[in-house]
Design a protein around this motif. Structure first.
Motif, PDB file in Angstrom:
ATOM      1  N   ALA A   1      47.231  45.408  26.948  1.00  0.00           N
ATOM      2  CA  ALA A   1      48.500  45.215  25.901  1.00  0.00           C
ATOM      3  C   ALA A   1      48.087  43.711  25.439  1.00  0.00           C
ATOM      4  O   ALA A   1      47.181  43.557  24.834  1.00  0.00           O
ATOM      5  CB  ALA A   1      49.614  45.309  26.780  1.00  0.00           C
ATOM      6  N   ALA A   2      48.901  42.882  25.957  1.00  0.00           N
ATOM      7  CA  ALA A   2      48.648  41.408  25.362  1.00  0.00           C
ATOM      8  C   ALA A   2      47.290  40.976  26.144  1.00  0.00           C
ATOM      9  O   ALA A   2      46.612  39.874  25.624  1.00  0.00           O
ATOM     10  CB  ALA A   2      49.795  40.438  25.951  1.00  0.00           C
ATOM     11  N   ALA A   3      46.837  41.385  27.175  1.00  0.00           N
ATOM     12  CA  ALA A   3      45.612  40.916  27.869  1.00  0.00           C
ATOM     13  C   ALA A   3      44.371  42.188  27.199  1.00  0.00           C
ATOM     14  O   ALA A   3      44.703  43.366  27.437  1.00  0.00           O
ATOM     15  CB  ALA A   3      45.703  41.157  29.468  1.00  0.00           C
ATOM     16  N   ALA A   4      43.421  41.589  26.774  1.00  0.00           N
ATOM     17  CA  ALA A   4      42.438  42.409  26.341  1.00  0.00           C
ATOM     18  C   ALA A   4      41.556  42.922  27.400  1.00  0.00           C
ATOM     19  O   ALA A   4      41.021  44.269  27.247  1.00  0.00           O
ATOM     20  CB  ALA A   4      41.530  41.825  25.434  1.00  0.00           C
ATOM     21  N   SER A   5      41.611  42.331  28.505  1.00  0.00           N
ATOM     22  CA  SER A   5      40.734  42.681  29.663  1.00  0.00           C
ATOM     23  C   SER A   5      41.428  41.784  30.905  1.00  0.00           C
ATOM     24  O   SER A   5      41.889  40.724  30.908  1.00  0.00           O
ATOM     25  CB  SER A   5      39.382  42.723  29.687  1.00  0.00           C
ATOM     26  OG  SER A   5      38.892  40.989  29.169  1.00  0.00           O
ATOM     27  N   TRP A   6      40.844  42.399  31.957  1.00  0.00           N
ATOM     28  CA  TRP A   6      41.211  41.590  33.291  1.00  0.00           C
ATOM     29  C   TRP A   6      40.353  42.206  34.376  1.00  0.00           C
ATOM     30  O   TRP A   6      39.926  43.366  34.451  1.00  0.00           O
ATOM     31  CB  TRP A   6      42.631  42.064  33.543  1.00  0.00           C
ATOM     32  CG  TRP A   6      42.942  43.303  33.804  1.00  0.00           C
ATOM     33  CD1 TRP A   6      43.029  43.894  35.018  1.00  0.00           C
ATOM     34  CD2 TRP A   6      43.307  44.208  32.962  1.00  0.00           C
ATOM     35  NE1 TRP A   6      43.437  45.263  35.048  1.00  0.00           N
ATOM     36  CE2 TRP A   6      43.599  45.516  33.717  1.00  0.00           C
ATOM     37  CE3 TRP A   6      43.560  44.124  31.695  1.00  0.00           C
ATOM     38  CZ2 TRP A   6      43.975  46.670  32.999  1.00  0.00           C
ATOM     39  CZ3 TRP A   6      43.990  45.448  31.020  1.00  0.00           C
ATOM     40  CH2 TRP A   6      44.298  46.607  31.767  1.00  0.00           C
ATOM     41  N   ASP A   7      40.317  41.122  35.610  1.00  0.00           N
ATOM     42  CA  ASP A   7      39.565  41.488  36.651  1.00  0.00           C
ATOM     43  C   ASP A   7      40.035  40.903  37.807  1.00  0.00           C
ATOM     44  O   ASP A   7      40.882  40.061  37.710  1.00  0.00           O
ATOM     45  CB  ASP A   7      38.007  41.494  36.605  1.00  0.00           C
ATOM     46  CG  ASP A   7      37.600  40.049  36.179  1.00  0.00           C
ATOM     47  OD1 ASP A   7      38.253  39.188  36.668  1.00  0.00           O
ATOM     48  OD2 ASP A   7      36.441  40.050  35.499  1.00  0.00           O
ATOM     49  N   SER A   8      39.627  41.204  39.163  1.00  0.00           N
ATOM     50  CA  SER A   8      40.050  40.574  40.164  1.00  0.00           C
ATOM     51  C   SER A   8      38.723  40.081  41.073  1.00  0.00           C
ATOM     52  O   SER A   8      37.649  40.497  41.064  1.00  0.00           O
ATOM     53  CB  SER A   8      40.967  41.308  41.001  1.00  0.00           C
ATOM     54  OG  SER A   8      40.500  42.410  41.733  1.00  0.00           O
ATOM     55  N   ASN A   9      39.022  39.198  42.232  1.00  0.00           N
ATOM     56  CA  ASN A   9      37.780  38.997  43.195  1.00  0.00           C
ATOM     57  C   ASN A   9      37.888  40.164  44.020  1.00  0.00           C
ATOM     58  O   ASN A   9      38.682  40.994  43.917  1.00  0.00           O
ATOM     59  CB  ASN A   9      37.926  37.611  43.516  1.00  0.00           C
ATOM     60  CG  ASN A   9      39.250  37.418  44.621  1.00  0.00           C
ATOM     61  OD1 ASN A   9      40.383  38.377  44.336  1.00  0.00           O
ATOM     62  ND2 ASN A   9      39.383  36.331  45.183  1.00  0.00           N
ATOM     63  N   GLU A  10      36.914  40.063  45.151  1.00  0.00           N
ATOM     64  CA  GLU A  10      36.647  41.224  45.938  1.00  0.00           C
ATOM     65  C   GLU A  10      37.901  41.392  46.809  1.00  0.00           C
ATOM     66  O   GLU A  10      38.181  42.619  47.158  1.00  0.00           O
ATOM     67  CB  GLU A  10      35.798  40.796  46.789  1.00  0.00           C
ATOM     68  CG  GLU A  10      35.013  42.075  47.736  1.00  0.00           C
ATOM     69  CD  GLU A  10      33.810  41.702  48.434  1.00  0.00           C
ATOM     70  OE1 GLU A  10      33.440  42.331  49.632  1.00  0.00           O
ATOM     71  OE2 GLU A  10      33.155  40.647  48.023  1.00  0.00           O
ATOM     72  N   ASP A  11      38.649  40.433  47.278  1.00  0.00           N
ATOM     73  CA  ASP A  11      39.798  40.732  48.169  1.00  0.00           C
ATOM     74  C   ASP A  11      41.031  40.934  47.187  1.00  0.00           C
ATOM     75  O   ASP A  11      42.183  40.808  47.831  1.00  0.00           O
ATOM     76  CB  ASP A  11      39.860  39.493  49.380  1.00  0.00           C
ATOM     77  CG  ASP A  11      40.254  38.340  48.818  1.00  0.00           C
ATOM     78  OD1 ASP A  11      40.255  38.088  47.533  1.00  0.00           O
ATOM     79  OD2 ASP A  11      40.450  37.530  49.584  1.00  0.00           O
ATOM     80  N   ALA A  12      40.964  40.705  45.870  1.00  0.00           N
ATOM     81  CA  ALA A  12      42.217  40.893  45.116  1.00  0.00           C
ATOM     82  C   ALA A  12      43.374  39.846  45.318  1.00  0.00           C
ATOM     83  O   ALA A  12      44.519  39.984  45.225  1.00  0.00           O
ATOM     84  CB  ALA A  12      42.998  42.088  45.295  1.00  0.00           C
ATOM     85  N   THR A  13      42.692  38.504  45.516  1.00  0.00           N
ATOM     86  CA  THR A  13      43.540  37.464  45.807  1.00  0.00           C
ATOM     87  C   THR A  13      43.600  36.784  44.467  1.00  0.00           C
ATOM     88  O   THR A  13      44.800  35.863  44.391  1.00  0.00           O
ATOM     89  CB  THR A  13      43.328  36.434  46.781  1.00  0.00           C
ATOM     90  OG1 THR A  13      41.944  36.150  46.652  1.00  0.00           O
ATOM     91  CG2 THR A  13      43.417  37.226  48.203  1.00  0.00           C
ATOM     92  N   VAL A  14      42.843  36.781  43.526  1.00  0.00           N
ATOM     93  CA  VAL A  14      42.620  36.014  42.403  1.00  0.00           C
ATOM     94  C   VAL A  14      42.434  37.102  41.291  1.00  0.00           C
ATOM     95  O   VAL A  14      41.228  37.709  41.132  1.00  0.00           O
ATOM     96  CB  VAL A  14      41.583  34.959  42.520  1.00  0.00           C
ATOM     97  CG1 VAL A  14      41.373  34.125  41.166  1.00  0.00           C
ATOM     98  CG2 VAL A  14      41.703  34.214  43.635  1.00  0.00           C
ATOM     99  N   TRP A  15      43.283  37.000  40.088  1.00  0.00           N
ATOM    100  CA  TRP A  15      42.948  37.890  39.215  1.00  0.00           C
ATOM    101  C   TRP A  15      43.117  37.093  37.775  1.00  0.00           C
ATOM    102  O   TRP A  15      43.699  35.874  37.565  1.00  0.00           O
ATOM    103  CB  TRP A  15      44.596  38.885  39.022  1.00  0.00           C
ATOM    104  CG  TRP A  15      44.596  39.860  40.146  1.00  0.00           C
ATOM    105  CD1 TRP A  15      45.044  39.329  41.377  1.00  0.00           C
ATOM    106  CD2 TRP A  15      44.257  40.952  40.031  1.00  0.00           C
ATOM    107  NE1 TRP A  15      44.927  40.438  42.122  1.00  0.00           N
ATOM    108  CE2 TRP A  15      44.594  41.679  41.325  1.00  0.00           C
ATOM    109  CE3 TRP A  15      43.921  42.049  39.218  1.00  0.00           C
ATOM    110  CZ2 TRP A  15      44.251  42.867  41.658  1.00  0.00           C
ATOM    111  CZ3 TRP A  15      43.683  43.091  39.273  1.00  0.00           C
ATOM    112  CH2 TRP A  15      44.053  43.827  40.534  1.00  0.00           C
ATOM    113  N   THR A  16      42.174  37.509  37.007  1.00  0.00           N
ATOM    114  CA  THR A  16      41.847  36.828  35.803  1.00  0.00           C
ATOM    115  C   THR A  16      42.094  37.701  34.530  1.00  0.00           C
ATOM    116  O   THR A  16      41.485  38.791  34.339  1.00  0.00           O
ATOM    117  CB  THR A  16      40.569  36.150  35.758  1.00  0.00           C
ATOM    118  OG1 THR A  16      40.192  35.545  36.697  1.00  0.00           O
ATOM    119  CG2 THR A  16      40.340  35.427  34.177  1.00  0.00           C
ATOM    120  N   PHE A  17      43.086  37.233  33.578  1.00  0.00           N
ATOM    121  CA  PHE A  17      43.286  38.060  32.340  1.00  0.00           C
ATOM    122  C   PHE A  17      43.144  37.181  31.192  1.00  0.00           C
ATOM    123  O   PHE A  17      43.135  36.114  30.930  1.00  0.00           O
ATOM    124  CB  PHE A  17      44.969  38.110  32.379  1.00  0.00           C
ATOM    125  CG  PHE A  17      45.681  38.837  33.400  1.00  0.00           C
ATOM    126  CD1 PHE A  17      45.665  40.358  33.430  1.00  0.00           C
ATOM    127  CD2 PHE A  17      45.900  38.042  34.637  1.00  0.00           C
ATOM    128  CE1 PHE A  17      45.913  40.935  34.594  1.00  0.00           C
ATOM    129  CE2 PHE A  17      46.036  38.896  35.875  1.00  0.00           C
ATOM    130  CZ  PHE A  17      46.393  40.390  35.667  1.00  0.00           C
TER     131      PHE A  17
END
Length: 552
Positions: free
Chosen positions: A96-112
């Protein structure tokens, strides 16, 4: 390929619409050349224009800072776009407002990564700072937001709640179009959480200008055309600079009416396009307007929607009440409720008795998860006796409270009769919706009703906000330290299968305490006018205003 085209293709496949081209039959040449038959006019597809008239009760809020209940959220999701959204049929996560996103291996850091060029209704570009501002506004205790729990996993949330910090440490603006979110623990389901309409960006300058709650400035496909006319209407118009596909309709008028019966009369008069079906009129409405094949998509002649919702209707019991603090009493009252009779009598068999708190459609659903979410009069009587109230003797009168004008009176009367069958006297007390919510938030009720519609389609959403000690949505005031610890452990579990197994175990644990009494799983029971084309009402109770069109 545009998003709308992809959705159109998906709908074509899912609903099995068959188009055929008529040709000549037989073989050989005719003796005389015949004039070709006139071809049937081809369906030209969606037509732009028109205002969609949608019934709602008076909302509590339409400002994202406290977008907490169904009526306000219905408006808010048209005004605002969060980082992600959910497909209205499959409920899969979509950009939606984010075109893409991902997280690090342990799902503690998310980048949108945000969509560039998206604008607010005031014409300003939407940037990452607007998300940070909006989220911190929700977490600021001074704003008394009841939905801040959505952000409880974000680093710095606890510090904002206790007043030792004024910002979310974990929300970092990398640049105008990159938002980095660090959590206090791994949370594999966080991408679902940020799809809630309340977590949309908010322009600080508009909030500081005042009256934002009366005429919010969002980034969604529709904008307000005038301030909220309380108890009358909320008018929205298409936002010309919306970054996504342009909606077909010109606008939405949310008509705020006194009750569902009034709304249905207005529908029959042709003044409203989408309403709930009143008690006792489901089958007759199907007979008159036709039933949608998939239960979610309305078209002429297929106007009644009966699809299952990601929602549970349940009876709240104040766990801090002098009488209801005893789990054995709560177990007895839950066992006394004839859920099937409610489904059959009030909803003509279109709803299903709830045997747990999380409904069918939520991944990991388990039948009979709560041992006391069933009907057993004799066991209910035995439980009352065990609690010291044989045949209800000595038990004070229970007050059943509810929001009036929304069809709950009939349900409460049946429950009142069920309680009488085990010797428990109950009084009924109805009130206006916003007043009722205030009473629940203050904890000044004894026993009431509530429906929980999934904020996002995961099991955590039916456990953490409703039963975590101190959660703003824990209206039952339930508290169990072991449950609290296991909820936190489940969120940290990165492996999907292990996390789901943990949530299933927690659901059973909570059910043993019977903090509330699940009654039934919702179904839509809505009807659309014959103007509505491809109108999708999703399983989480939100209408797809972007893709509906109106017969002109």
């Amino acid at each position: 390929m545009s998003e709308r085209l992809r959705k159109s293709i998906a709908l074509f496949l899912v609903f099995g619409l068959v188009f055929s081209v008529l040709g000549l039959a037989g073989c050989g040449a005719p003796e005389e050349e015949e004039e070709p038959e006139a071809e049937e006019p081809m369906d030209e597809g969606p037509v732009a224009g028109g205002v969609f008239n949608f019934y709602i009760s008076e909302p509590a809020f339409i400002d994202p800072v406290n977008l907490q209940e169904s009526e306000g959220t219905q408006v808010g999701q048209a005004l605002f776009d969060s980082l992600v959204t959910f497909d209205p049929i499959s409920m899969e996560v979509q950009p939606a407002a984010a075109a893409s996103w991902d997280s690090n291996e342990d799902a503690t850091v998310w980048t949108f990564t945000l969509v560039e060029g998206a604008k607010f209704h005031n014409g300003r570009d939407v940037v990452a700072e607007d998300f940070k501002y909006a989220w911190e506004r929700i977490c600021n205790p001074e704003n008394e937001s009841e939905i801040s729990y959505h952000l409880s996993a974000v680093k710095g949330y606890d510090e904002m709640q206790d007043g030792s910090a004024t910002e979310l440490e974990g929300v970092v603006v990398v640049d105008d179009y990159t938002l980095e979110v660090t959590l206090s623990y791994g949370f594999g389901d966080f991408e679902y959480v940020v799809g809630h309409p309340a977590l949309a960006p908010v322009p600080a300058e508009e909030v500081e200008a005042g009256d934002f709650g009366e005429m919010p400035i969002g980034n969604g496909p529709f904008k307000m055309s005038e301030p909220w006319a309380h108890d009358q209407y909320i008018k929205l118009e298409k936002f010309a600079d919306f970054y996504g596909d342009e909606p077909w309709i010109d606008g939405i008028e949310f008509k705020i009416l006194a009750d569902q019966d009034t709304a249905f009369l207005e529908f029959q008069a042709g003044n409203v396009d989408f309403v709930p079906i009143p008690t006792g009129q489901i089958q007759s409405t199907i007979d008159q307007y036709g039933e949608s094949p998939d239960g979610y998509t309305a078209n002429p002649g297929e106007q009644v929607l009966l699809g299952g919702e990601l929602a549970t209707y349940y009876m709240l019991m104040n766990n801090e009440d002098e009488v209801l603090s005893d789990p054995i009493v709560r177990q007895a009252l839950s066992l006394a409720i004839d859920r099937q009779a409610i489904c059959d009598t009030v909803f003509e068999g279109t709803r299903v008795p709830a045997t747990g708190i999380s409904p069918e459609g939520i991944f990991g659903f388990q039948e009979d998860a709560w041992p006391y979410a069933r009907y057993d009069v004799e066991e209910a009587k035995a439980k009352l006796a065990e609690a010291g109230y044989p045949d209800g003797e000595g038990l004070p009168t229970i007050t059943l409270q509810f929001n009036s004008g929304a069809g709950h009176e009939d349900i409460m009367q049946l429950i009142q009769q069920d309680f009488a069958a085990i010797g428990v006297e109950a009084d009924l007390s109805g009130m206006e919706w916003a007043q009722y919510l205030d009473m629940l938030a203050e904890g000044t009720y004894q026993m009431g009703r509530l429906g929980w519609i999934a904020d996002y389609p995961i099991k955590d959403n039916f456990l953490y906000p409703l039963f975590k000690t101190g959660s703003a949505d824990n209206y039952a005031l339930y508290s169990n330290e072991e449950v609290d610890a296991k909820l936190e452990e489940a969120r940290v579990t990165v492996d999907d299968d292990e996390r789901l197994a943990a949530y299933r175990e927690i659901e059973v644990m909570i059910g043993e305490d019977a903090p509330v009494a699940p009654v039934m799983f919702y179904r839509h029971t809505r009807v659309a006018s014959d103007r509505v084309m491809d109108g999708v009402f999703s399983a989480n109770g939100l209408f797809d205003f972007e893709n509906v069109w109106l017969e002109q």
